[in-house]
Design a protein around this motif. Structure first.
Motif, PDB file in Angstrom:
ATOM      1  N   UNK A   2     -20.917  -7.816 -82.169  1.00 14.87           N
ATOM      2  CA  UNK A   2     -22.117  -7.520 -80.790  1.00 14.87           C
ATOM      3  C   UNK A   2     -21.917  -8.164 -80.241  1.00 14.87           C
ATOM      4  N   UNK A   3     -21.679  -8.456 -79.101  1.00 18.25           N
ATOM      5  CA  UNK A   3     -22.623  -8.910 -77.789  1.00 18.25           C
ATOM      6  C   UNK A   3     -23.959  -8.291 -76.861  1.00 18.25           C
ATOM      7  N   UNK A   4     -24.250  -8.836 -76.560  1.00 15.46           N
ATOM      8  CA  UNK A   4     -25.750  -8.405 -75.960  1.00 15.46           C
ATOM      9  C   UNK A   4     -25.717  -9.013 -74.299  1.00 15.46           C
ATOM     10  N   UNK A  11     -32.116  -4.690 -75.730  1.00 10.72           N
ATOM     11  CA  UNK A  11     -31.329  -4.466 -77.098  1.00 10.72           C
ATOM     12  C   UNK A  11     -31.560  -6.265 -77.481  1.00 10.72           C
ATOM     13  N   UNK A  12     -32.283  -6.732 -76.745  1.00 11.88           N
ATOM     14  CA  UNK A  12     -32.574  -8.382 -77.300  1.00 11.88           C
ATOM     15  C   UNK A  12     -33.641  -8.639 -78.411  1.00 11.88           C
ATOM     16  N   UNK A  82     -25.153 -12.158 -85.669  1.00  7.02           N
ATOM     17  CA  UNK A  82     -24.200 -11.499 -86.634  1.00  7.02           C
ATOM     18  C   UNK A  82     -24.247 -10.895 -84.831  1.00  7.02           C
ATOM     19  N   UNK A  83     -24.630 -11.615 -84.009  1.00  3.60           N
ATOM     20  CA  UNK A  83     -24.532 -11.064 -82.005  1.00  3.60           C
ATOM     21  C   UNK A  83     -24.406 -11.673 -81.220  1.00  3.60           C
ATOM     22  N   UNK A  84     -23.591 -12.111 -79.994  1.00  4.37           N
ATOM     23  CA  UNK A  84     -22.923 -13.258 -78.753  1.00  4.37           C
ATOM     24  C   UNK A  84     -23.867 -12.537 -77.577  1.00  4.37           C
TER      25      UNK A  84
END
Length: 155
Positions: A2-4, A11-12, A82-84
């Protein structure tokens, strides 16, 4: 993965958690690394570099890594989130709320790290994230380093 976007505060904040993420791959802390760090920093205290004296006099039974050497390995640990986070210009190390050197890292040991996001705050220049990280000797039950870092993701 996932990208944020760095300025997606909601979201963060959804990634803030009580549980730490998975452990990173281990990094081997050799005596050579310890000696090189001593040369770079000028910290040649015997508990780090004098193997024979450490065997006789150190409560640890051998040389141990500098606390700041252990901390300085943070960028070398692979990200296990699990996110960038994307869309920022750069990330500024803004400092620390907490830094503790809890347990020694013996020469020859391997260490790994895990972290968790604990705060997200919008700032005029971008977004401030606070991450708590533990660095631990592989197989130990006690962290060697506990670090609460402030990172500013700049617009």
């Amino acid at each position: 993965m996932q990208t944020i976007k760095f300025d997606d505060i909601a979201a963060l904040k959804a990634k803030i958690g009580k549980e730490f993420g998975p452990w990173s791959e281990p990094i081997h802390v050799t005596q050579e690394k310890i000696n090189q760090f001593a040369d770079v920093t000028g910290d040649h205290q015997w508990i780090h570099i004098d193997i024979e004296r450490c065997k006789k006099e150190s409560p640890f039974g051998g040389p141990v890594a500098h606390g700041f050497l252990t901390l300085s390995l943070l960028p070398a640990f692979k990200n296990t989130d699990e996110y960038a986070i994307t869309g920022f210009r750069n990330v500024v190390n803004y400092g620390a709320n907490k830094l503790r050197f809890v347990a020694p890292v013996p020469a020859g040991a391997s260490v790994h790290a895990r972290s968790r996001l604990i705060a997200v705050e919008p700032r005029p220049m971008g977004t401030m994230l606070t991450r708590e990280t533990e660095i631990q000797v592989v197989g130990s039950q006690k962290p060697a380093v506990v670090y609460e870092a402030l990172m500013l993701f700049v617009k």
